[in-house]
Design an enzyme around this catalytic site. Structure first.
Site, PDB file in Angstrom:
ATOM      1  N   THR A  19       7.205  58.298  79.529  1.00  0.00           N
ATOM      2  CA  THR A  19       6.056  58.271  78.760  1.00  0.00           C
ATOM      3  C   THR A  19       5.788  56.910  78.065  1.00  0.00           C
ATOM      4  OG1 THR A  19       6.687  60.639  77.839  1.00  0.00           O
ATOM      5  CG2 THR A  19       5.076  59.104  76.544  1.00  0.00           C
TER       6      THR A  19
ATOM      7  N   GLU B  79       1.804  65.082  77.971  1.00  0.00           N
ATOM      8  CA  GLU B  79       2.969  65.093  78.466  1.00  0.00           C
ATOM      9  C   GLU B  79       2.950  65.830  79.789  1.00  0.00           C
ATOM     10  OE1 GLU B  79       5.692  63.597  77.593  1.00  0.00           O
ATOM     11  OE2 GLU B  79       6.501  64.377  79.334  1.00  0.00           O
TER      12      GLU B  79
ATOM     13  N   ASP C 217       0.441  61.439  81.573  1.00  0.00           N
ATOM     14  CA  ASP C 217       1.502  60.320  81.287  1.00  0.00           C
ATOM     15  C   ASP C 217       2.431  59.940  82.565  1.00  0.00           C
ATOM     16  OD1 ASP C 217       3.093  62.229  81.040  1.00  0.00           O
ATOM     17  OD2 ASP C 217       4.438  61.364  79.311  1.00  0.00           O
ATOM     18  N   HIS C 218       2.773  61.143  83.341  1.00  0.00           N
ATOM     19  CA  HIS C 218       3.289  61.064  84.506  1.00  0.00           C
ATOM     20  C   HIS C 218       3.692  62.464  85.203  1.00  0.00           C
ATOM     21  CE1 HIS C 218       6.585  62.630  82.144  1.00  0.00           C
ATOM     22  NE2 HIS C 218       6.327  61.523  81.328  1.00  0.00           N
TER      23      HIS C 218
ATOM     24  N   HIS D 106       6.780  69.473  78.359  1.00  0.00           N
ATOM     25  CA  HIS D 106       7.896  68.492  78.671  1.00  0.00           C
ATOM     26  C   HIS D 106       8.944  69.608  79.285  1.00  0.00           C
ATOM     27  CE1 HIS D 106      11.283  65.548  78.863  1.00  0.00           C
ATOM     28  NE2 HIS D 106      10.270  64.615  78.430  1.00  0.00           N
TER      29      HIS D 106
HETATM   30  C1  GP9 Z   1       9.615  61.539  73.862  1.00  0.00           C
HETATM   31  C2  GP9 Z   1       8.490  61.838  74.843  1.00  0.00           C
HETATM   32  C3  GP9 Z   1       8.874  62.292  76.127  1.00  0.00           C
HETATM   33  O1  GP9 Z   1       9.461  61.233  72.828  1.00  0.00           O
HETATM   34  O2  GP9 Z   1       7.702  61.140  74.895  1.00  0.00           O
HETATM   35  O3  GP9 Z   1       9.486  61.210  76.815  1.00  0.00           O
HETATM   36  P1  GP9 Z   1       9.578  61.264  78.364  1.00  0.00           P
HETATM   37  O4  GP9 Z   1      10.706  62.023  78.798  1.00  0.00           O
HETATM   38  O5  GP9 Z   1       8.473  62.235  79.122  1.00  0.00           O
HETATM   39  O6  GP9 Z   1       9.523  59.987  78.789  1.00  0.00           O
HETATM   40 MN    MN Z   2       6.565  62.136  79.216  1.00  0.00          MN
END
Ligand code: GP9
Ligand code: MN
Length: 604
Positions: A283, A241, A457-458, A398
């Site tokens: 994500t 994340e 992921d980003h 996150h």
């Molecule tokens: C939620 C997690 C976070 O299940 O994958 O999502 P994001 O806000 O990073 O897209």
């Molecule tokens: Mn994410």
């Protein structure tokens, strides 16, 4: 009619609170929930204002009955699936055959109670017929009524949008949608989404697939000596994340931020010119790109808008090679529509929030802490059929990057951005959680026969914090070219026993699928991917972002300006050939998704 609206409104609130168990975190959210159904109820029952006498009574009663049936269907569906109805679900009638007996069981006294307001209305209409209007309401009064309810709707929506930015464009979770716009508005929204994509799908034909195939034809690269080196091994993907590249091999206040990942890189293929390519689906977009080697969409989350499509995703391909596939992620299963999208991608199982035991002490921010998620997953992971293709999605790092003091291995940084300050502590936490996971896998004998793919992921630090980030990185101010380079995320491919290598080819998440399949020795004729195998000497040094920006070995292009890799502005002619190429990449990928073209491939 107003009595009907009032009773139904109360009923909705009771259902939200006690059946759907929607929790509000603060008073504003509670008010949003309370008012979420009002405008839609006023609208639907308002139809009665166009009638009079007997017709008036019938219209009110019919509206109440239809809405109650819709509500009951949702309640029953929720009882089985912990989710709300969607059009595609309603169309999958094959699912319903199994439900018969359970439906009968659910038709309890509770269902009867849901019709109470209708009985009250019927009684009132009989007992006091004088309250039924004998004439239609004047056009002026009706206009005031409808303008009023539309205003109410807009005011409500803007409050909801403030609580949950991009509520409708990102459409991340049905539960969040229902909580914010109410069940009935949610259904309207769902129908609009559905009809938009059905129309585009209906207009597509198999010739369009051939066009796309011609476009991506050259991306298939010849075999090289790494082909099949991981044949038959388990695969563990870890979606990290918000992990950006700038924390790798870096320190904050003299402390190493990612000691475990740094060690792992010493024993792995590490890609240091690797970019995320996500759009609004965050994500889920990253997951989509990694598994399909297709671009996500420019608006909304493709996990949401096109879960009904056919795909040729890595888990589905690996099924042909005897693989079992699963995802571990401790969040609501409907978040990002994963519960519907994963089967479409060919996953066998999804271990979501309900498979984990979360409580106040083992959770933080968005939910279960990463270390806990890894720990609690081990038994299930051990019991999966092998070889497996398994994805883990971490969560602790996150936004807003909250972490209890006890878990902070390194204290927050001290810049002007408290977000950036906290980020270092949560990254450090997640790094340690992954170390723990690897240790556990070694103890359980699951390490040797597995290959690992870890990717960010980003971005985690948005442009709002650029000033603080620039200060941390010892830079003046970021140029738009710097901002593009900040979209780098780590990619680590770890094959136990394999030598380490730093790979500096330019690429992105789109390249992971062909790269991984090559290592696994999988050769599929009937597959379309927009990425290229990272290990091929012929790989093109080029990666495209969702907004049409791109990076090559020599150039960076963003917001209409061409830069060299030092960030100096160049004449745009340097970038021209790639600008066109980048547009075509995105256009063909979009065509494929909007037209659901892969169904023609599967039907061939
Ligand atoms: C939620 C997690 C976070 O299940 O994958 O999502 P994001 O806000 O990073 O897209
Ligand atoms: Mn994410």
């Amino acid at each position: 009619m107003l009595l009907a609206v009032f009773l139904f409104w109360v009923k909705m609130y009771v259902v939200y609170k006690f059946i759907f168990a929607i929790a509000a975190e603060n008073t504003v959210q509670e008010l949003i929930l309370l008012f979420s159904s009002l405008s839609s109820l006023l609208f639907i029952f308002g139809i009665a204002l166009f009638t009079k006498g007997k017709m008036y009574t019938h219209t009110v009663l019919c509206s109440a009955v239809s809405l109650t049936i819709l509500l009951c269907s949702n309640i029953m569906f929720y009882g089985f699936f912990d989710d709300y109805l969607t059009v595609p679900v309603l169309l999958q009638t094959s699912n319903f055959s199994d439900l018969g007996s359970s439906i009968r069981e659910l038709l309890s006294y509770r269902t009867g109670l849901l019709f109470m307001d209708i009985i009250v209305l019927w009684y009132v209409a009989r007992k006091w017929p004088q309250i039924i209007p004998k004439d239609k309401l004047s056009i002026k009064s009706r206009s005031v009524y409808f303008v009023g309810l539309i205003t109410l709707f807009i005011v409500h929506l803007s409050f909801a949008e403030k609580e949950r930015p991009q509520l409708l464009t990102r459409s991340f979770d049905r539960k969040i949608l229902v909580k914010n716009i109410g069940l009935f508005n949610y259904h309207v929204y769902d129908v609009i989404l559905q009809s938009k994509s059905s129309a585009q799908r209906a207009l597509a034909d198999s010739d369009k697939l051939i066009e796309v195939e011609n476009f991506v034809g050259g991306k298939r690269k010849p075999k090289h000596d790494l082909f099949g080196i991981a044949k038959g091994k388990n695969v563990i993907i870890i979606s990290m994340e918000s992990l950006q590249q700038f924390v790798i091999n870096n320190t904050v206040n003299g402390q190493v931020i990612t000691p475990f990942l740094n060690e792992l890189i010493q024993k792995s293929y590490y890609f240091n010119e690797f970019y995320h390519q996500t759009g609004q689906g965050k994500t889920s977009d990253a997951e989509f790109i990694i598994d399909n080697s297709l671009y996500p969409l420019d608006r909304g989350a493709v996990f949401f808008t096109h879960a009904g499509n056919q795909y040729v995703a890595t888990p589905a391909i690996l099924r042909h090679y005897g693989y079992y596939s699963a995802v571990f992620h401790a969040n609501n299963k409907s978040f990002w529509n994963r519960n519907l999208m994963y089967p479409a991608l060919g996953y066998h199982r999804y271990f979501h929030g309900q498979h984990f035991a979360a409580n106040a002490t083992n959770s933080v921010g968005w939910g279960l802490k990463d270390r806990e998620m890894f720990e609690q997953s081990i038994q299930q992971l051990k019991s999966l059929p092998r070889p497996f293709y398994v994805k883990y999605i971490t969560l602790t790092n996150h936004f807003p990057f909250r972490l209890g003091v006890k878990d902070q291995i390194i204290p927050p940084y001290d810049s002007t951005s408290s977000t950036l300050n906290r980020y270092f502590s949560t990254v450090r936490y997640s790094d340690e959680a992954v170390r723990y996971f690897f240790t556990r896998l070694q103890e359980e004998g699951l390490y040797e026969d597995t290959i690992f793919v870890l990717y960010g992921d980003h971005y985690g630090i948005s442009e709002n914090h650029n000033k603080a980030l620039a200060q941390y990185l010892g830079k003046g101010e970021f140029t738009p070219a710097d901002v593009v380079l900040l979209q780098k995320v780590p990619l680590i491919i770890h094959i136990p026993g394999q030598k380490a290598k730093v790979m500096s080819q330019v690429g992105g998440q789109i390249d992971v699928k062909p790269t991984l399949l090559h290592l696994l020795g999988v050769e599929r004729e009937r597959d379309i991917h927009f990425g290229e195998d990272f290990f091929s000497p012929l790989k093109e040094q080029f990666t495209v972002f969702r907004d049409g920006s791109f990076v090559t070995e020599h150039y960076i292009y963003t917001r209409g300006v061409c830069y060299n890799r030092n960030g100096e502005v160049l004449d745009v002619t340097h970038c021209l050939p790639y600008i066109k190429k980048a547009r075509l990449e995105l256009r063909y990928s979009d065509k494929l998704i909007y037209g659901d073209l892969l169904r023609f491939l599967n039907n061939r």
